[in-house]
Enzyme design. Structure first.
Site, PDB file in Angstrom:
ATOM      1  N   ASP A 201       0.855  -1.183   0.000  1.00  0.00           N
ATOM      2  CA  ASP A 201       0.000   0.000   0.000  1.00  0.00           C
ATOM      3  C   ASP A 201       0.893   1.236   0.000  1.00  0.00           C
ATOM      4  OD1 ASP A 201      -2.949   1.017   0.672  1.00  0.00           O
ATOM      5  OD2 ASP A 201      -1.519   2.212   1.831  1.00  0.00           O
ATOM      6  N   ILE A 202       0.545   2.237  -0.832  1.00  0.00           N
ATOM      7  CA  ILE A 202       1.345   3.461  -0.891  1.00  0.00           C
ATOM      8  C   ILE A 202       1.136   4.268   0.384  1.00  0.00           C
ATOM      9  CG2 ILE A 202       1.808   5.569  -2.217  1.00  0.00           C
ATOM     10  CD1 ILE A 202       0.575   4.194  -4.648  1.00  0.00           C
ATOM     11  N   ASN A 209      -1.860  12.912  -2.894  1.00  0.00           N
ATOM     12  CA  ASN A 209      -2.805  13.415  -3.892  1.00  0.00           C
ATOM     13  C   ASN A 209      -3.192  14.862  -3.603  1.00  0.00           C
ATOM     14  OD1 ASN A 209      -3.309  11.555  -5.936  1.00  0.00           O
ATOM     15  ND2 ASN A 209      -4.745  10.376  -4.705  1.00  0.00           N
ATOM     16  N   ASP A 218      -1.894   9.573 -10.109  1.00  0.00           N
ATOM     17  CA  ASP A 218      -2.009   8.498 -11.112  1.00  0.00           C
ATOM     18  C   ASP A 218      -0.638   8.090 -11.643  1.00  0.00           C
ATOM     19  OD1 ASP A 218      -4.724   8.495 -10.830  1.00  0.00           O
ATOM     20  OD2 ASP A 218      -5.144   9.627 -12.663  1.00  0.00           O
ATOM     21  N   GLU A 245      -4.765   2.374  -4.026  1.00  0.00           N
ATOM     22  CA  GLU A 245      -3.305   2.401  -3.963  1.00  0.00           C
ATOM     23  C   GLU A 245      -2.726   1.094  -3.435  1.00  0.00           C
ATOM     24  OE1 GLU A 245      -4.767   4.565  -0.183  1.00  0.00           O
ATOM     25  OE2 GLU A 245      -5.414   4.221  -2.240  1.00  0.00           O
TER      26      GLU A 245
END
Length: 323
Positions: A201-202, A209, A218, A245
């Site tokens: 997971d980011i 964002n 993106d 993500e």
């Protein structure tokens, strides 16, 4: 003796062409031109044979039935091109008209023979030409149907690929995973092979964002997807965008130490990523966290629960400082 020799020759020629055609039809696409050539020469020989027999018959009678039956049979059974039909049937008819009186032992009124053989020759040419164009049209229709079927199959394959592919990252999607995992799970369970999964997971992706914009977000997802693919290209694994993500790497027949090595390599590669924003700035503050589960599947554990275990490990990594 003459008739016996002629019919014996007819039988020998027919047998030769019949056996030759059967042999060539084993690879009909490669030998199509040769088969057509053989059919032309067989028709030519048959028409000449019937012409000789008919001329010989003039010695005792005015019978032309052998010629008429032969050319009509050839017109129906052999796939002659129009110019071939004109050359064969027209040429033999010319010989008949030229030599009728030569073989007749007495003066005969040949108007009936001339009319009958000429009309039958023209009929044979018309029949052969009509059948040729009908067969040609039918062949083109079959080729068109084959092409359309191949196009449909290709389109369906592309649609299936699109349905199983995440449009943003280019990775396999959840739909692909749902179809794949039960099969891989059962295969590893039957073979008592270890199955590994890593869920990533980011880190702080919402803040990322908000700070750099969704377009940069993106591009960040795309960059991490490429990093995962690069790290797994030498392994028999599947990389999946799980959602948002989150990413999955599924590695059948992989031991725990291999999964750990892979995860460390992935973390290291992502730390070095740089993503360009819309205004040309370079962002380097990208990291991911991961959790793993690696074991031999058993009948008392489902693959859904197995994914949940990796997910729990991921959140432990998040709670312990991320990256």
């Amino acid at each position: 003796r003459f008739y016996f020799g002629m019919y014996l020759g007819l039988f020998a020629v027919t047998l030769f062409f019949f056996v030759g055609t059967l042999f060539l039809k084993k690879r009909v696409e490669k030998n199509a031109a040769l088969i057509q050539t053989m059919a032309f020469f067989y028709s030519l020989l048959m028409a000449l044979w019937s012409t000789v027999i008919t001329l010989y018959d003039q010695r005792a009678s005015e019978n032309v039935s052998v010629y008429v039956i032969t050319i009509l049979t050839l017109a129906v059974l052999v796939n002659l091109k129009p110019w071939q039909a004109v050359m064969i049937f027209g040429g033999c008819q010319f010989l008949l008209l030229l030599l009728f009186t030569t073989f007749q032992r007495q003066v005969v009124d040949n108007r009936g023979n001339y009319l009958n053989t000429t009309v039958m020759t023209l009929l044979a040419i018309v029949v052969a030409t009509t059948l040729y164009y009908n067969k040609r049209a039918s062949f083109k229709d079959r080729q068109l149907l084959i092409a359309q079927k191949e196009e449909i199959v290709s389109t369906n394959a592309k649609l299936q690929e699109l349905a199983n592919t995440d449009s943003l990252s280019g990775l396999n999607n959840r739909r692909f995973m749902d179809a794949l995992l039960p099969v891989v799970w059962n295969n590893c369970m039957k073979g008592k092979n270890e199955l590994g999964i890593a869920m990533f997971d980011i880190d702080h992706f919402k803040e990322y964002n908000d700070r750099f914009g969704h377009a940069t977000g993106d591009r960040c997802i795309q960059a991490i997807a490429q990093a995962l693919l690069l790290e797994t290209e030498s392994n028999p694994s599947f990389v999946i965008r799980y959602g948002g993500e989150e990413f999955l790497i599924i590695m059948p027949f992989s031991e725990e130490r291999e999964m750990i090595q892979l995860a460390e390599s992935v973390l290291h590669r992502v730390r070095g990523l740089s993503v360009t924003t819309a205004d040309g700035r370079i962002t380097t503050s990208v990291s991911i966290s991961g959790g793993m589960c690696s074991q031999v599947p058993t009948s008392d554990l489902t693959w859904e629960e197995w994914i949940r275990r990796a997910d729990k490990a991921l959140y432990r990594a998040k709670n312990n400082g991320r990256d």
